[in-house]
Design a protein around this motif. Sequence first.
Motif, mmCIF file in Angstrom:
data_model
loop_
_atom_site.group_PDB
_atom_site.id
_atom_site.type_symbol
_atom_site.label_atom_id
_atom_site.label_comp_id
_atom_site.label_asym_id
_atom_site.label_seq_id
_atom_site.Cartn_x
_atom_site.Cartn_y
_atom_site.Cartn_z
ATOM 1 N N ALA A 170 7.296 -16.715 -22.151
ATOM 2 C CA ALA A 170 8.275 -15.760 -22.678
ATOM 3 C C ALA A 170 8.898 -14.936 -21.553
ATOM 4 C CB ALA A 170 7.612 -14.842 -23.706
ATOM 5 N N LEU A 171 8.088 -14.559 -20.556
ATOM 6 C CA LEU A 171 8.610 -13.827 -19.406
ATOM 7 C C LEU A 171 9.637 -14.667 -18.650
ATOM 8 C CD1 LEU A 171 5.298 -12.252 -18.057
ATOM 9 C CD2 LEU A 171 7.217 -11.018 -19.065
ATOM 10 N N GLN A 172 9.338 -15.935 -18.467
ATOM 11 C CA GLN A 172 10.257 -16.820 -17.753
ATOM 12 C C GLN A 172 11.556 -17.000 -18.527
ATOM 13 O OE1 GLN A 172 8.565 -20.695 -16.956
ATOM 14 N NE2 GLN A 172 9.557 -20.806 -14.951
ATOM 15 N N SER A 173 11.462 -17.112 -19.849
ATOM 16 C CA SER A 173 12.661 -17.255 -20.671
ATOM 17 C C SER A 173 13.516 -15.990 -20.630
ATOM 18 C CB SER A 173 12.249 -17.566 -22.107
ATOM 19 O OG SER A 173 13.377 -17.606 -22.959
ATOM 20 N N THR A 174 12.871 -14.842 -20.677
ATOM 21 C CA THR A 174 13.610 -13.573 -20.608
ATOM 22 C C THR A 174 14.313 -13.411 -19.273
ATOM 23 O OG1 THR A 174 12.031 -12.541 -22.127
ATOM 24 C CG2 THR A 174 13.399 -11.075 -20.801
ATOM 25 N N PHE A 175 13.645 -13.797 -18.200
ATOM 26 C CA PHE A 175 14.262 -13.671 -16.881
ATOM 27 C C PHE A 175 15.477 -14.587 -16.744
ATOM 28 C CE2 PHE A 175 14.637 -15.385 -12.546
ATOM 29 C CZ PHE A 175 15.024 -14.221 -11.897
ATOM 30 N N LYS A 176 15.371 -15.826 -17.251
ATOM 31 C CA LYS A 176 16.518 -16.734 -17.167
ATOM 32 C C LYS A 176 17.705 -16.194 -17.952
ATOM 33 C CE LYS A 176 13.881 -20.988 -16.389
ATOM 34 N NZ LYS A 176 13.524 -22.339 -16.927
ATOM 35 N N GLU A 177 17.428 -15.603 -19.113
ATOM 36 C CA GLU A 177 18.507 -15.003 -19.887
ATOM 37 C C GLU A 177 19.104 -13.806 -19.153
ATOM 38 O OE1 GLU A 177 19.279 -13.395 -24.468
ATOM 39 O OE2 GLU A 177 17.273 -14.010 -23.804
ATOM 40 N N PHE A 178 18.263 -12.994 -18.539
ATOM 41 C CA PHE A 178 18.742 -11.865 -17.746
ATOM 42 C C PHE A 178 19.585 -12.356 -16.571
ATOM 43 C CE2 PHE A 178 18.493 -8.878 -14.262
ATOM 44 C CZ PHE A 178 18.631 -7.633 -14.861
ATOM 45 N N GLN A 179 19.135 -13.402 -15.918
ATOM 46 C CA GLN A 179 19.867 -13.937 -14.757
ATOM 47 C C GLN A 179 21.236 -14.451 -15.160
ATOM 48 O OE1 GLN A 179 17.929 -17.281 -12.809
ATOM 49 N NE2 GLN A 179 18.283 -16.353 -10.801
#
Length: 392
Positions: A363-372
């Motif tokens: 979930a952290l990785q998915s959130t970061f990709k969306e933020f990026q």
Amino acid sequence: MEDDLLSARRLSVVPKVQPYSVEYLKLMDEAPLLNITGTALTGHPATVSNAKKEEPFTTPTNSELACLPIYFIRSIRLHLATQSRLVNTSLLSEVLVQESLIDHFSALRALLLLHDAHFARALTVNLFTKFDTTRDPATLLIPAELNSILQKSVADSCWSSSPLIDNLSFAITNIPSVFTHQTSILDCLELRYHVRWPHTLILDNAVLASYSRLWTFLASLHHSIWAADDLFRHTMSLSRQDAEGRFKKCRQFHQVCLFSHQMHHFLLVVQAYVISQVHQISWSGFEKKLREKVTSLDDLYELHCSHVNSITSRCFLNPNGAVVLKLVRDVFALMLRFRGQLLSHQWHTDSASGITEHPGFAALQSTFKEFQKHATFLHKLLQEEESKLQEC
């Protein structure tokens, strides 16, 4: 020496005041020396050669009477313009200097636009730390608690001894039943500034409401930066407490630190944009026009409204910036979501393999990709906006 001065004063000649001659009053009964209703209307004024000689009265023609308003306007325009200029100058001096309106401008900039770094930092830490530890709206959204937070924040700033602090207050816009991970304290709260007459001539309700909207936007930015700072402190604390060296070998921990660092860095870029466009460029332009172009209270009101509208536009709070504003708010929300996902679970080490992992890493990785993805597009828009503003 004193005797010489006294003797000189006794010998000095005192001038006699000439009495007012009654003959001057007789001039009011004589015929005028200039015929303003006759030949003067044609552009050729003539003096009367013999004041005692009576001349037959001639009725002015229509063409002569048509020019009469022009002569009246020319005779009073200069006097009215001079009096108007003196009155406007006096009113400006009274409102700006005597009534300290300039101090109110500075207070609005420092407190509601969060230009005072000490106040902004103290308010951010006190408000959002309390919000993070209190999930019950009935406990936090009460006057005693909010006033305590505001007083502590003011005490840490350079405005602690200013009487203008009494104009600050929190206003509760709505009270939710419970705070969730998608709820922000800024959705229920806003900071307001109150003034009295004659300051209301310039700082009316509409202008002060715009300042409150700007505070909500800037406080959202500070909230996301506070979350990034808190994540940095959290990861540093885990590293210092890692006596066995588990996190030094943990690949997920290193990636989480990189994710947090990149998100934090982008938020600082957004903050630098706000400082440049809102706190420096807009304010310097306002000060320059205030010195050079303002000659009346109407000019001052229009200039200040233009200044507030300019800041509103630079913060994407106008209708034309609705799309960009949604993108900015999504970026702020993703930072808060990332922090919540990281702190909601504890790191655990597998006893068999000895590998330390985070249960919510996916979930952290998915959130970061969306933020990026959002940050890349937003950075491009900010660069285009800044280039347009520099051209203007």
